[in-house]
Design a protein around this motif. Sequence first.
Motif, PDB file in Angstrom:
ATOM      1  N   ASP A 619       0.825  -1.220   0.000  1.00 10.55           N
ATOM      2  CA  ASP A 619       0.000   0.000   0.000  1.00 10.55           C
ATOM      3  C   ASP A 619       0.855   1.264   0.000  1.00 10.55           C
ATOM      4  O   ASP A 619       0.488   2.266   0.650  1.00 10.55           O
ATOM      5  CB  ASP A 619      -0.964   0.015   1.197  1.00 10.55           C
ATOM      6  N   ASP A 620       1.974   1.232  -0.703  1.00 11.43           N
ATOM      7  CA  ASP A 620       2.848   2.396  -0.861  1.00 11.43           C
ATOM      8  C   ASP A 620       3.147   3.099   0.461  1.00 11.43           C
ATOM      9  O   ASP A 620       2.820   4.277   0.652  1.00 11.43           O
ATOM     10  CB  ASP A 620       2.228   3.398  -1.847  1.00 11.43           C
ATOM     11  N   PRO A 621       3.796   2.429   1.420  1.00 15.20           N
ATOM     12  CA  PRO A 621       4.135   3.099   2.686  1.00 15.20           C
ATOM     13  C   PRO A 621       5.053   4.285   2.422  1.00 15.20           C
ATOM     14  O   PRO A 621       6.055   4.170   1.698  1.00 15.20           O
ATOM     15  CB  PRO A 621       4.844   2.012   3.493  1.00 15.20           C
ATOM     16  N   ALA A 622       4.706   5.434   3.001  1.00 12.66           N
ATOM     17  CA  ALA A 622       5.410   6.682   2.682  1.00 12.66           C
ATOM     18  C   ALA A 622       6.898   6.601   2.970  1.00 12.66           C
ATOM     19  O   ALA A 622       7.711   7.188   2.252  1.00 12.66           O
ATOM     20  CB  ALA A 622       4.781   7.842   3.451  1.00 12.66           C
ATOM     21  N   ALA A 623       7.294   5.901   4.043  1.00 12.93           N
ATOM     22  CA  ALA A 623       8.706   5.843   4.427  1.00 12.93           C
ATOM     23  C   ALA A 623       9.571   5.254   3.317  1.00 12.93           C
ATOM     24  O   ALA A 623      10.733   5.619   3.167  1.00 12.93           O
ATOM     25  CB  ALA A 623       8.868   5.028   5.708  1.00 12.93           C
ATOM     26  N   TRP A 624       8.997   4.343   2.532  1.00 11.57           N
ATOM     27  CA  TRP A 624       9.746   3.709   1.453  1.00 11.57           C
ATOM     28  C   TRP A 624       9.325   4.225   0.082  1.00 11.57           C
ATOM     29  O   TRP A 624      10.145   4.327  -0.831  1.00 11.57           O
ATOM     30  CB  TRP A 624       9.553   2.191   1.503  1.00 11.57           C
ATOM     31  N   ALA A 625       8.047   4.562  -0.076  1.00 13.74           N
ATOM     32  CA  ALA A 625       7.549   4.943  -1.397  1.00 13.74           C
ATOM     33  C   ALA A 625       7.900   6.379  -1.770  1.00 13.74           C
ATOM     34  O   ALA A 625       8.158   6.675  -2.944  1.00 13.74           O
ATOM     35  CB  ALA A 625       6.026   4.755  -1.449  1.00 13.74           C
ATOM     36  N   ALA A 626       7.877   7.316  -0.786  1.00 19.09           N
ATOM     37  CA  ALA A 626       8.107   8.721  -1.118  1.00 19.09           C
ATOM     38  C   ALA A 626       9.491   8.942  -1.746  1.00 19.09           C
ATOM     39  O   ALA A 626       9.598   9.580  -2.805  1.00 19.09           O
ATOM     40  CB  ALA A 626       7.919   9.594   0.123  1.00 19.09           C
ATOM     41  N   PRO A 627      10.597   8.444  -1.158  1.00 19.96           N
ATOM     42  CA  PRO A 627      11.911   8.629  -1.808  1.00 19.96           C
ATOM     43  C   PRO A 627      11.968   7.951  -3.177  1.00 19.96           C
ATOM     44  O   PRO A 627      12.611   8.454  -4.100  1.00 19.96           O
ATOM     45  CB  PRO A 627      12.892   7.972  -0.822  1.00 19.96           C
ATOM     46  N   TRP A 628      11.303   6.805  -3.309  1.00 23.95           N
ATOM     47  CA  TRP A 628      11.272   6.083  -4.582  1.00 23.95           C
ATOM     48  C   TRP A 628      10.595   6.918  -5.673  1.00 23.95           C
ATOM     49  O   TRP A 628      11.129   7.086  -6.767  1.00 23.95           O
ATOM     50  CB  TRP A 628      10.545   4.756  -4.358  1.00 23.95           C
ATOM     51  N   HIS A 629       9.438   7.464  -5.379  1.00 23.69           N
ATOM     52  CA  HIS A 629       8.707   8.249  -6.370  1.00 23.69           C
ATOM     53  C   HIS A 629       9.386   9.597  -6.624  1.00 23.69           C
ATOM     54  O   HIS A 629       9.302  10.136  -7.736  1.00 23.69           O
ATOM     55  CB  HIS A 629       7.261   8.450  -5.929  1.00 23.69           C
ATOM     56  N   PHE A 630      10.043  10.165  -5.620  1.00 22.97           N
ATOM     57  CA  PHE A 630      10.799  11.405  -5.813  1.00 22.97           C
ATOM     58  C   PHE A 630      11.867  11.202  -6.883  1.00 22.97           C
ATOM     59  O   PHE A 630      12.025  12.017  -7.808  1.00 22.97           O
ATOM     60  CB  PHE A 630      11.426  11.836  -4.488  1.00 22.97           C
ATOM     61  N   VAL A 631      12.598  10.087  -6.769  1.00 24.35           N
ATOM     62  CA  VAL A 631      13.609   9.774  -7.784  1.00 24.35           C
ATOM     63  C   VAL A 631      12.934   9.473  -9.120  1.00 24.35           C
ATOM     64  O   VAL A 631      13.441   9.847 -10.192  1.00 24.35           O
ATOM     65  CB  VAL A 631      14.481   8.589  -7.330  1.00 24.35           C
ATOM     66  N   GLY A 632      11.766   8.838  -9.075  1.00 24.86           N
ATOM     67  CA  GLY A 632      11.043   8.560 -10.307  1.00 24.86           C
ATOM     68  C   GLY A 632      10.686   9.813 -11.071  1.00 24.86           C
ATOM     69  O   GLY A 632      10.759   9.842 -12.313  1.00 24.86           O
ATOM     70  N   VAL A 633      10.299  10.888 -10.348  1.00 25.60           N
ATOM     71  CA  VAL A 633      10.003  12.168 -10.998  1.00 25.60           C
ATOM     72  C   VAL A 633      11.256  12.690 -11.692  1.00 25.60           C
ATOM     73  O   VAL A 633      11.224  13.093 -12.866  1.00 25.60           O
ATOM     74  CB  VAL A 633       9.490  13.192  -9.966  1.00 25.60           C
ATOM     75  N   GLN A 634      12.385  12.672 -10.993  1.00 25.79           N
ATOM     76  CA  GLN A 634      13.631  13.180 -11.566  1.00 25.79           C
ATOM     77  C   GLN A 634      14.048  12.367 -12.791  1.00 25.79           C
ATOM     78  O   GLN A 634      14.448  12.924 -13.817  1.00 25.79           O
ATOM     79  CB  GLN A 634      14.749  13.133 -10.521  1.00 25.79           C
ATOM     80  N   ALA A 635      13.973  11.026 -12.675  1.00 25.89           N
ATOM     81  CA  ALA A 635      14.377  10.174 -13.787  1.00 25.89           C
ATOM     82  C   ALA A 635      13.492  10.402 -15.011  1.00 25.89           C
ATOM     83  O   ALA A 635      13.980  10.438 -16.156  1.00 25.89           O
ATOM     84  CB  ALA A 635      14.333   8.709 -13.363  1.00 25.89           C
ATOM     85  N   ALA A 636      12.197  10.573 -14.789  1.00 27.72           N
ATOM     86  CA  ALA A 636      11.282  10.810 -15.909  1.00 27.72           C
ATOM     87  C   ALA A 636      11.573  12.148 -16.577  1.00 27.72           C
ATOM     88  O   ALA A 636      11.512  12.266 -17.811  1.00 27.72           O
ATOM     89  CB  ALA A 636       9.836  10.757 -15.409  1.00 27.72           C
ATOM     90  N   ILE A 637      11.880  13.163 -15.784  1.00 26.54           N
ATOM     91  CA  ILE A 637      12.206  14.478 -16.352  1.00 26.54           C
ATOM     92  C   ILE A 637      13.459  14.373 -17.213  1.00 26.54           C
ATOM     93  O   ILE A 637      13.513  14.881 -18.345  1.00 26.54           O
ATOM     94  CB  ILE A 637      12.391  15.515 -15.226  1.00 26.54           C
ATOM     95  N   VAL A 638      14.483  13.703 -16.694  1.00 27.79           N
ATOM     96  CA  VAL A 638      15.729  13.563 -17.451  1.00 27.79           C
ATOM     97  C   VAL A 638      15.482  12.781 -18.740  1.00 27.79           C
ATOM     98  O   VAL A 638      16.029  13.106 -19.799  1.00 27.79           O
ATOM     99  CB  VAL A 638      16.805  12.859 -16.591  1.00 27.79           C
ATOM    100  N   ALA A 639      14.637  11.750 -18.655  1.00 27.24           N
ATOM    101  CA  ALA A 639      14.346  10.927 -19.833  1.00 27.24           C
ATOM    102  C   ALA A 639      13.384  11.613 -20.794  1.00 27.24           C
ATOM    103  O   ALA A 639      13.148  11.111 -21.900  1.00 27.24           O
ATOM    104  CB  ALA A 639      13.768   9.590 -19.396  1.00 27.24           C
ATOM    105  N   GLY A 640      12.805  12.758 -20.381  1.00 32.26           N
ATOM    106  CA  GLY A 640      11.870  13.484 -21.234  1.00 32.26           C
ATOM    107  C   GLY A 640      10.503  12.832 -21.324  1.00 32.26           C
ATOM    108  O   GLY A 640       9.760  13.062 -22.289  1.00 32.26           O
ATOM    109  N   ASP A 641      10.154  12.022 -20.318  1.00 35.25           N
ATOM    110  CA  ASP A 641       8.874  11.317 -20.303  1.00 35.25           C
ATOM    111  C   ASP A 641       7.902  12.102 -19.431  1.00 35.25           C
ATOM    112  O   ASP A 641       7.802  11.882 -18.218  1.00 35.25           O
ATOM    113  CB  ASP A 641       9.069   9.897 -19.769  1.00 35.25           C
TER     114      ASP A 641
END
Length: 805
Positions: A619-641
Amino acid sequence: MTGILDRAQAGIPLCAVLIGTPGSGRSALLRDVHGLLDRRGVRVSVGMPAGEVPIDHGLVVVLADDIHAWPGELVETAMTMLDAGRIGLVATTEPRDAHPHVTRLVARARLSGAVLELDTVSTAEVLTRAARAGLSLEPTTASLIRRRCGGARTVIDAAIAAIREATVDAAAGVDEVAIAESIARDRHHRLLRGLDPSTLSVLALASVRAPLDPDSVAEAAAIDRDAAVIAVDRARGTGLLRGADTFVSAAAVPLREILGDNRIDDLRRRSAVARLRSPHLSPDDALLAAQAGVADPRLVEVLLAGAAETTAARAVVLLRAADRVEPGRDDIRLMMAQRALASGDVDGAGTVADRRLETASAADNGVGRWVDVAAAVAVHRGLSSHAADLYRWLGPEAAVSEPVSAVAALMAVGDRDAATAVAEAGGGLPPVGSRAAGALAIRGLLGSLDDSGEFGSGDVVDMLVRGLSTPGPARSGPVATRILHAGSALALNDGNMIAAQTIRRSAPESQGALLDAELALSAGDLEAVVRLLPTDEPAGVPDRIRVHALRLGLARRQGDLPALSALWEPALSVLAASEVDLFLLRPLTEFWQAGARLARSSAIARHVNAGDRLLAGLDDPAAWAAPWHFVGVQAAIVAGDVEAARDRMGRLDAAATRTPTAAALALGARTWVALTIGRTDPVPVERVGEAVGALRGIGLSWEAARLAGMAASHADDPTTAAELLDTARSAGEERRRTQPVGGPLTDREAEVARELLQGYTYREIGERLYISAKTVEHHVARIRRRLDAGSRSELLAALRAAGYS
């Protein structure tokens, strides 16, 4: 040598002794002396002259080869004539410390400084002698030849001659070491065949590492004590015993061929039985007895006690011996598997554990300890699901022997229900200190999956820190480092650098540098990462992934695209060997961002998808999911997605309501999106400042500086750009000031440094810090490299300058 010749030519009575083991060249040197004396017109007698020696004809120099083998009466006669000034004496002898005539003669020669001791040949001298013979050898080959020949000059010269002859005759290359072994074997055979039975018995005892004190030798060889003293002295004179009576291994086969296995085994057994009568039986004595086939219950207890107090590798040797004495004892084999795992023999530990569990039942007494070993082996191999399966098979009731290990293994694969069941199963047990510490660690780990609001993220981390900082199950056992890594990752996810540093101090020395480097990378202290990054490839798959993540993260932050590209394929191959689990999500984010930067996101898409599935199942626990999705935003921006960036941003916004850390990450990510995706209006400087402050507040100074710099590049007016650049510089300076633990040294190195400045020796430092002197030496070597200090005075000055006094 010139002084001896001058004294002889002048008619001055002299006594000179050349001491060397067989093959040292002492007889050849005596022949050279003979020739030199002849050329100077000095009267020479090879051996004692017959009849009276007329004084008026000048001094006669007696050349006595192998005087240790002369009859005692003849040596006494020579000494009497020497003392009367009727002869001079130049003698050769084996080193014989217990031979009365030899020791008297050597003492007499030392008065005039005329004792020459011929040492064994060094590797450098082997290379020199080979070069003189027209032979070119590699230093490694020369070293092997020296060892095979026991350092004996005449044997080495014979080996070099044989190698040169074979090289001339052979069309292809020759095996120089094999030729030397053959020459040495023949020489050892001849030497051993000429020895008496008592001396051979001493050498046989030395070859099996039996004690060589006179009483032990007398009993093992069935001779009296005086004969034992003489036999040991003769054995040492052969040159086949080095240092602390260590037998020259190259002579082992010839010795067995001459004496026979039965005789050697009988001597070993008799020596072992003799030592058993001692009231103070040492682990070495017990090991010798066990290897000799002695069956005595006392041996097992001594071996187990020794195994508990020595290094892991040595413990495995002792435990294997105990298993031979009492085969099949479960506690012995369990300890053997645990110590094999600690020594790095993961395959050995896994084989023993698999063999034990193959026919086991989950209800068997003590089987939980075996599961802990097998689970640790599985984690080491990157098979988290196998570790979890083992604990599921064991069941929650039996897993309470090591509940922290079980909870961590089940959490890693997202099995919250099974992990909770293990935690609840131990609820009725007495809350003793070690169990209470483990319970705190478990509550912290499980609390990180709970977004119900019962615990704040800070409370979860605090519980974990207290549990991992207290001696007990959370800090011991086969998977202790895995638990500490999980705790450190959770603390860093929460932005709590103090908690992460505290957990790091609980880590074993082998994990210290890796955890320090991860802390430094999180803080953006790239110089510290370079200094702390392990150079050796770890053995375990999870640790290898962590090291490669550090390398990728460092290259990306340094903007070194060629280095990042070069690191990518090796890192990807390591990642392919492991399953994705909860505790590897943080290192995996470095792979994710590196892939985006290199336009290789598709190469790790399946790993990212596995991480998403794992988090979704929890259920996407914030302690583990928030840093994961934060990096996901950055990676998507760099990839132009753009679509992926907005999807990740939505997931991060959902987590932002649950913890302050998630809210800070969401604010930073939203600002990142506003600056890069579909930007139409300028982002207000106040909003950028707020986002930068939020990221700095959770320890992400590198990301904060990058965000501020990006905003400055997009600013429409110089004033705003200057303000944002000041913010970026401020964040950058903050990360450069950050040290993972304090100062340029790790915690343990700092402790060693302070003791060093107090003037303690390596041995004293080891005693004070409960580590070996050799470990202290290794720490000091690393400190020298870190501080670029050469001499001891430079090292001490550098330590004082760094504030370690």
